[in-house]
Design a protein around this motif. Structure first.
Motif, PDB file in Angstrom:
ATOM      1  N   SER A 122       0.803  -1.224   0.000  1.00  0.00           N
ATOM      2  CA  SER A 122       0.000   0.000   0.000  1.00  0.00           C
ATOM      3  C   SER A 122       0.837   1.277   0.000  1.00  0.00           C
ATOM      4  O   SER A 122       0.282   2.363  -0.077  1.00  0.00           O
ATOM      5  CB  SER A 122      -0.957   0.006   1.197  1.00  0.00           C
ATOM      6  N   THR A 123       2.160   1.139   0.080  1.00  0.00           N
ATOM      7  CA  THR A 123       3.005   2.332   0.063  1.00  0.00           C
ATOM      8  C   THR A 123       4.153   2.161  -0.924  1.00  0.00           C
ATOM      9  O   THR A 123       4.564   1.037  -1.229  1.00  0.00           O
ATOM     10  CB  THR A 123       3.606   2.629   1.455  1.00  0.00           C
ATOM     11  N   SER A 124       4.663   3.274  -1.390  1.00  0.00           N
ATOM     12  CA  SER A 124       5.808   3.215  -2.293  1.00  0.00           C
ATOM     13  C   SER A 124       7.039   2.668  -1.561  1.00  0.00           C
ATOM     14  O   SER A 124       7.889   2.024  -2.174  1.00  0.00           O
ATOM     15  CB  SER A 124       6.106   4.579  -2.906  1.00  0.00           C
ATOM     16  N   ALA A 125       7.130   2.886  -0.250  1.00  0.00           N
ATOM     17  CA  ALA A 125       8.253   2.351   0.523  1.00  0.00           C
ATOM     18  C   ALA A 125       8.241   0.828   0.515  1.00  0.00           C
ATOM     19  O   ALA A 125       9.300   0.185   0.442  1.00  0.00           O
ATOM     20  CB  ALA A 125       8.208   2.871   1.953  1.00  0.00           C
ATOM     21  N   LEU A 177      14.806   5.112  -9.252  1.00  0.00           N
ATOM     22  CA  LEU A 177      13.525   4.414  -9.341  1.00  0.00           C
ATOM     23  C   LEU A 177      13.325   3.448  -8.181  1.00  0.00           C
ATOM     24  O   LEU A 177      12.206   3.286  -7.691  1.00  0.00           O
ATOM     25  CB  LEU A 177      13.414   3.670 -10.676  1.00  0.00           C
ATOM     26  N   GLU A 178      14.396   2.788  -7.745  1.00  0.00           N
ATOM     27  CA  GLU A 178      14.280   1.895  -6.593  1.00  0.00           C
ATOM     28  C   GLU A 178      13.948   2.690  -5.329  1.00  0.00           C
ATOM     29  O   GLU A 178      13.181   2.223  -4.493  1.00  0.00           O
ATOM     30  CB  GLU A 178      15.582   1.120  -6.363  1.00  0.00           C
ATOM     31  N   ASN A 179      14.524   3.865  -5.196  1.00  0.00           N
ATOM     32  CA  ASN A 179      14.295   4.681  -4.008  1.00  0.00           C
ATOM     33  C   ASN A 179      12.985   5.456  -4.058  1.00  0.00           C
ATOM     34  O   ASN A 179      12.424   5.790  -3.009  1.00  0.00           O
ATOM     35  CB  ASN A 179      15.465   5.650  -3.796  1.00  0.00           C
ATOM     36  N   ARG A 180      12.529   5.753  -5.275  1.00  0.00           N
ATOM     37  CA  ARG A 180      11.283   6.506  -5.449  1.00  0.00           C
ATOM     38  C   ARG A 180      10.458   5.873  -6.561  1.00  0.00           C
ATOM     39  O   ARG A 180      10.351   6.401  -7.664  1.00  0.00           O
ATOM     40  CB  ARG A 180      11.592   7.967  -5.780  1.00  0.00           C
TER      41      ARG A 180
END
Length: 86
Positions: A22-25, A59-62
């Motif tokens: 449910s989150t980008s993290a 992209l991996e981080n954001r």
């Protein structure tokens, strides 16, 4: 709508079952963890995506910066299945 990412049973690891993200993290953690489980470097994955290693790091981080096409290509490389339900 709920989203699910899973790794095929033939490629068991810490993400072998369906997980609701449910989150980008959470997506970021999944992508980085899976890449490392496969023993792939950012440079190797970036080359397969025809992007720079620096861009893959971004992209991996954001992951919110990723297009759907790029996400589909990346999860394909990492052997992750993407599913959605309503």
């Amino acid at each position: 709508m709920e989203g699910f990412l899973s790794v095929p049973a033939s490629q068991k690891n810490s993400y072998s079952d369906l997980r609701t993200l449910s989150t980008s993290a959470q997506i970021s953690h999944l992508l980085v963890t899976r890449r490392k489980e496969l023993g792939l470097t950012q440079a190797e994955v970036a080359a397969r995506l025809c992007i720079s290693q620096n861009r893959l790091s971004e992209l991996e981080n954001r992951p919110t910066l990723m297009t759907v096409d790029r996400l589909l290509a990346l999860v394909g490389i990492l052997g992750i299945e993407l599913a959605a339900s309503v």
